[in-house]
Design an enzyme around this catalytic site. Structure first.
Site, PDB file in Angstrom:
ATOM      1  N   GLY A   1       0.806  -1.218   0.000  1.00  0.00           N
ATOM      2  CA  GLY A   1       0.000   0.000   0.000  1.00  0.00           C
ATOM      3  C   GLY A   1       0.836   1.262   0.000  1.00  0.00           C
ATOM      4  O   GLY A   1       0.456   2.265   0.609  1.00  0.00           O
TER       5      GLY A   1
ATOM      6  N   TYR B   1     -14.454  -5.035  11.586  1.00  0.00           N
ATOM      7  CA  TYR B   1     -13.195  -4.316  11.376  1.00  0.00           C
ATOM      8  C   TYR B   1     -12.197  -4.637  12.479  1.00  0.00           C
ATOM      9  O   TYR B   1     -11.008  -4.833  12.225  1.00  0.00           O
ATOM     10  CB  TYR B   1     -13.452  -2.813  11.307  1.00  0.00           C
ATOM     11  CG  TYR B   1     -12.191  -1.989  11.153  1.00  0.00           C
ATOM     12  CD1 TYR B   1     -11.387  -2.132  10.022  1.00  0.00           C
ATOM     13  CD2 TYR B   1     -11.803  -1.083  12.132  1.00  0.00           C
ATOM     14  CE1 TYR B   1     -10.224  -1.380   9.876  1.00  0.00           C
ATOM     15  CE2 TYR B   1     -10.647  -0.327  11.994  1.00  0.00           C
ATOM     16  CZ  TYR B   1      -9.856  -0.474  10.864  1.00  0.00           C
ATOM     17  OH  TYR B   1      -8.702   0.260  10.731  1.00  0.00           O
TER      18      TYR B   1
ATOM     19  N   GLY C   1       1.844   4.697   3.812  1.00  0.00           N
ATOM     20  CA  GLY C   1       2.820   3.814   3.178  1.00  0.00           C
ATOM     21  C   GLY C   1       3.830   4.589   2.354  1.00  0.00           C
ATOM     22  O   GLY C   1       5.037   4.342   2.426  1.00  0.00           O
TER      23      GLY C   1
END
Length: 286
Positions: free
Chosen positions: A16, A167, A22
């Protein structure tokens, strides 16, 4: 935080890394002269989000690093294997893995469709496990190998499950990889740690989800980049199995002025605490 040069010539495999946190970590390492493998899906420009793996590669090389852009969906074992093989062929090995790729849906059970549930599980938990597993044979050959997962401390208070259990399971799966792999590879010298932000971090992807007003009470991705840099610059044998918080890492290395990390420094004392954390931390009153 100033660069020390400790990552010069090291090879980082970052998932990412085409944008956001990232990419910020990639650019920080690039300033040392590191080799960066940009393992991300974005080969063509997104209609609403800036940047691709190729534009990120250009930025990394302008910053002083060497870049390898690889189209990688971390759910795809073959793509991960091909990217790792390409990285080893180009740079001679892999020293550091940053598991940054993640999917998010802050939704309660009845509002979470199974497609979204599977996406989070397959990117966050499975993807982290797959990338780590595939890179480990090469990390074991490095003189200072690190795996750093961008995932939270394993806070078992029910409130962190009640509102978005799907999540939480997916992110905690990443953290459980830290708990398990740090112990499994402790005696082989591979550091496996987690890093999580104290406050919300404003990125283009977050803005697309929550709107530009989120920046008012958030920090920039640079704080996570500096904290990650501090962690992966350490001796792997001395620092493994930790769940680090970004500002605590910076405090430990002598950084005390955090105003520069706030998107709006005038709101330094009003920053929104990120999920999974119960307190506002050591810098709340600074």
């Amino acid at each position: 935080m100033k660069n020390s040069g400790k990552l010069r010539g090291k090879t980082l495999f970052i998932t990412g890394a085409s944008r956001g946190i990232g990419k910020a970590i990639a650019l920080k390492a690039a300033r040392d002269g590191a080799n960066i493998v940009i393992a991300a899906k974005t080969a063509e420009a997104h209609p609403k989000l800036p940047g691709t793996i190729y534009t990120a590669a250009e930025e990394i090389e302008r910053a002083g690093g060497r870049a390898l852009a690889c189209v990688v969906d971390v759910r795809d074992e073959k793509q991960v294997q091909q990217a790792v093989a390409a990285a080893v062929a180009k740079f001679g090995g892999i020293d550091i893995v940053i598991n940054n790729a993640s999917a998010i849906s802050i939704t309660p059970t009845l509002d979470t469709d199974m497609k979204r549930y599977d996406l989070m599980q397959n990117i966050n938990t499975r993807g982290t496990f797959l990338v780590s597993k595939t890179c480990l044979p090469h990390l074991l050959k490095s003189d200072n190998p690190h795996i750093l997962n961008l995932s939270p401390p394993l806070n078992m208070k029910p409130k962190w499950f009640g509102n978005h259990v799907a999540y939480t399971i997916a992110k905690y799966g990443m953290s459980m990889c830290v708990l398990g792999m740090s112990e499994e590879f402790r005696h082989q010298g591979v550091a496996v740690n987690a890093l999580w932000p104290r406050t919300t971090v404003h990125t283009a992807a977050v803005e697309m989800l929550s709107g530009p007003e989120g920046a008012l009470y958030s920090r920039k991705p640079d704080i996570m980049a500096d904290a990650a840099y501090a962690i992966i610059s350490r001796d792997a044998k001395d620092y493994t199995g930790h769940f680090f918080i970004d500002d605590e890492v910076l405090l430990d290395v002598g950084v005390k002025d955090l105003a520069k990390y706030a998107c709006y420094p005038e709101n330094l004392h009003k920053l929104a605490t990120d999920i999974f954390l119960d307190d506002t931390g050591p810098f709340a009153k600074l």
